[in-house]
Design a protein around this motif. Structure first.
Motif, short mmCIF file in Angstrom:
data_model
loop_
_atom_site.label_atom_id
_atom_site.label_comp_id
_atom_site.label_asym_id
_atom_site.label_seq_id
_atom_site.Cartn_x
_atom_site.Cartn_y
_atom_site.Cartn_z
N ALA A 233 0.83 -1.20 0.00
CA ALA A 233 0.00 0.00 0.00
C ALA A 233 0.88 1.26 0.00
N LEU A 234 0.48 2.24 -0.77
CA LEU A 234 1.26 3.48 -0.86
C LEU A 234 1.38 4.16 0.50
N THR A 235 0.39 3.98 1.33
CA THR A 235 0.39 4.64 2.64
C THR A 235 1.51 4.15 3.54
N ASP A 236 2.16 3.06 3.17
CA ASP A 236 3.22 2.50 4.01
C ASP A 236 4.55 3.22 3.85
N TYR A 237 4.65 4.15 2.90
CA TYR A 237 5.94 4.70 2.52
C TYR A 237 6.09 6.18 2.84
N GLY A 259 -1.75 10.04 3.95
CA GLY A 259 -1.03 9.88 5.20
C GLY A 259 0.47 9.77 5.05
N ASN A 260 0.97 9.99 3.85
CA ASN A 260 2.40 9.88 3.63
C ASN A 260 3.14 11.14 4.09
N ARG A 261 4.41 10.96 4.40
CA ARG A 261 5.30 12.11 4.57
C ARG A 261 5.97 12.35 3.23
N VAL A 262 5.86 13.57 2.71
CA VAL A 262 6.28 13.86 1.34
C VAL A 262 7.36 14.94 1.33
N GLU A 263 8.45 14.65 0.64
CA GLU A 263 9.47 15.65 0.35
C GLU A 263 9.41 15.93 -1.15
N LEU A 264 9.38 17.20 -1.52
CA LEU A 264 9.20 17.58 -2.92
C LEU A 264 10.47 18.19 -3.49
N LEU A 265 10.87 17.67 -4.64
CA LEU A 265 11.92 18.29 -5.47
C LEU A 265 11.24 18.75 -6.75
N GLN A 266 11.05 20.04 -6.90
CA GLN A 266 10.30 20.57 -8.04
C GLN A 266 11.24 21.15 -9.09
#
Length: 346
Positions: A233-237, A259-266
């Motif tokens: 499940a994507l939520t696990d990452y 519910g994910n923790r997201v770091e963005l490189l734009q």
């Protein structure tokens, strides 16, 4: 600081607006000539710069029509390093044909995908071989007279100052919406209030009585570069998201809601990645301390990534589909079908 600087450019915006208005009037009065194709043409476009969902709309129409019509898609091939008319193959590169046409071809290998910055040249080469052509991002290409025009507006853009470039984000005047056969408000929230609809329609009804549809984005399950589904499940990452698209906000919000923790490189829209960029992405990925982490990008970006670049790392992309928010998908389809039927009968 950037916003303040853009407001200082307002005189140039007014000049730009006047030039665009004059150009449109010259075409409207038939002083500048437009070419009419001998087959049906569906034109998709927008008035503002940036992502309004033209690619998902193109893909939606391809799915709707490809089994009953011999069709081709025709794009400019934005971001490619080549010129002229070119047929896209699944082995093409984004540098040769542009990322979006390559995405169309790889997703629908059975259809013909062509790029040509001169749409008239492209149509003339295609019209004797196909039942219809879908033109991506050709609303301002007035040398070609469209058979049927679908004009897209990003939902949130209509709640901001509607100013022309360079102060605002609009490359054409709102009055140009009167040429559209259908208006589609894209990237809508799941729930749209009647007040929001009234605001949008108050703006657009000054120029057109064409039907207005409201659509959102449906995110599918992540796939690897070889189109294998994510095993868990994507939520696990924890997620490192990198992308070169005009507006990554909807995707970021979707990932955060899961519910994910997201770091963005734009990166900039249609960005051409190089080895330094890949090293930066990999370094950033390794800096995430979670034991379960993943790299996510968009379907458009994955077309610009060499297969071997992340072969030892968990790189996935998220395909997107268009969905109607107001439960009017059948009505939308009927408008398209009626246009094609009317041309055939004629």
């Amino acid at each position: 600081m950037i916003k303040v600087f853009r407001w200082l450019l307002l005189p140039f915006s007014l000049l730009y607006q006047a030039i665009v208005w004059l150009r449109n009037r010259l075409y409207d009065k038939n002083i500048f000539k437009s070419y009419t194709a001998t087959i049906p043409t569906l034109v998709i476009g927008n008035l503002a710069v940036g992502g309004t969902g033209k690619s998902p709309m193109t893909e939606y129409l391809v799915r709707l029509l490809k089994d009953r019509y011999t069709l081709a898609t025709l794009s400019r091939g934005y971001g490619r390093k080549t010129k002229g008319y070119r047929t896209v193959t699944i082995d093409s590169t984004a540098a040769q044909v542009g990322d979006e046409p390559l995405q169309f071809k790889r997703k629908f290998p059975e259809i013909t995908v062509v790029v040509s910055e001169d749409r008239v040249t492209g149509i003339k080469k295609l019209q004797d071989k196909f039942d219809l052509v879908i033109l991506d991002d050709a609303y301002q290409h007035r040398k070609l007279k469209p058979g049927y025009s679908i004009l897209l507006f990003d939902f949130y853009s209509l709640f901001k100052p509607l100013l022309p470039l360079p102060t605002g984000d609009f490359r054409d005047n709102l009055s140009a919406s009167r040429r559209a056969d259908l208006l589609v408000i894209t990237k809508c929230p799941e729930v749209i209030t009647e007040e929001q609809k009234a605001h949008i329609e108050h703006i657009l009804r000054k120029y057109t009585r064409s039907p207005i549809f409201y659509t959102g984005i449906f995110y599918q399950l992540p796939l690897s570069i070889t189109k294998q589904p994510l095993p868990d499940a994507l939520t696990d990452y924890d997620i490192l998201l990198f992308c070169g698209i005009a507006n990554p906000t909807p995707l970021v919000q979707y990932l955060l809601k899961t519910g994910n923790r997201v770091e963005l490189l734009q990166f900039s829209d249609h960005y051409n990645y190089n080895d330094t960029d890949f090293e930066k992405i990999i370094t950033r990925y390794h800096s995430i301390t979670s034991d379960k982490k993943i790299i996510i990008t968009t379907e458009k970006d994955i077309q610009r990534i060499p297969v071997h670049t992340f072969e030892t790392l968990p790189l996935y992309y998220i395909p997107i589909h268009l969905k109607t928010v107001d439960q009017q998908q059948h009505t939308f389809d009927t408008f398209i079908e009626n246009y094609l039927k009317s041309v055939k009968e004629y």
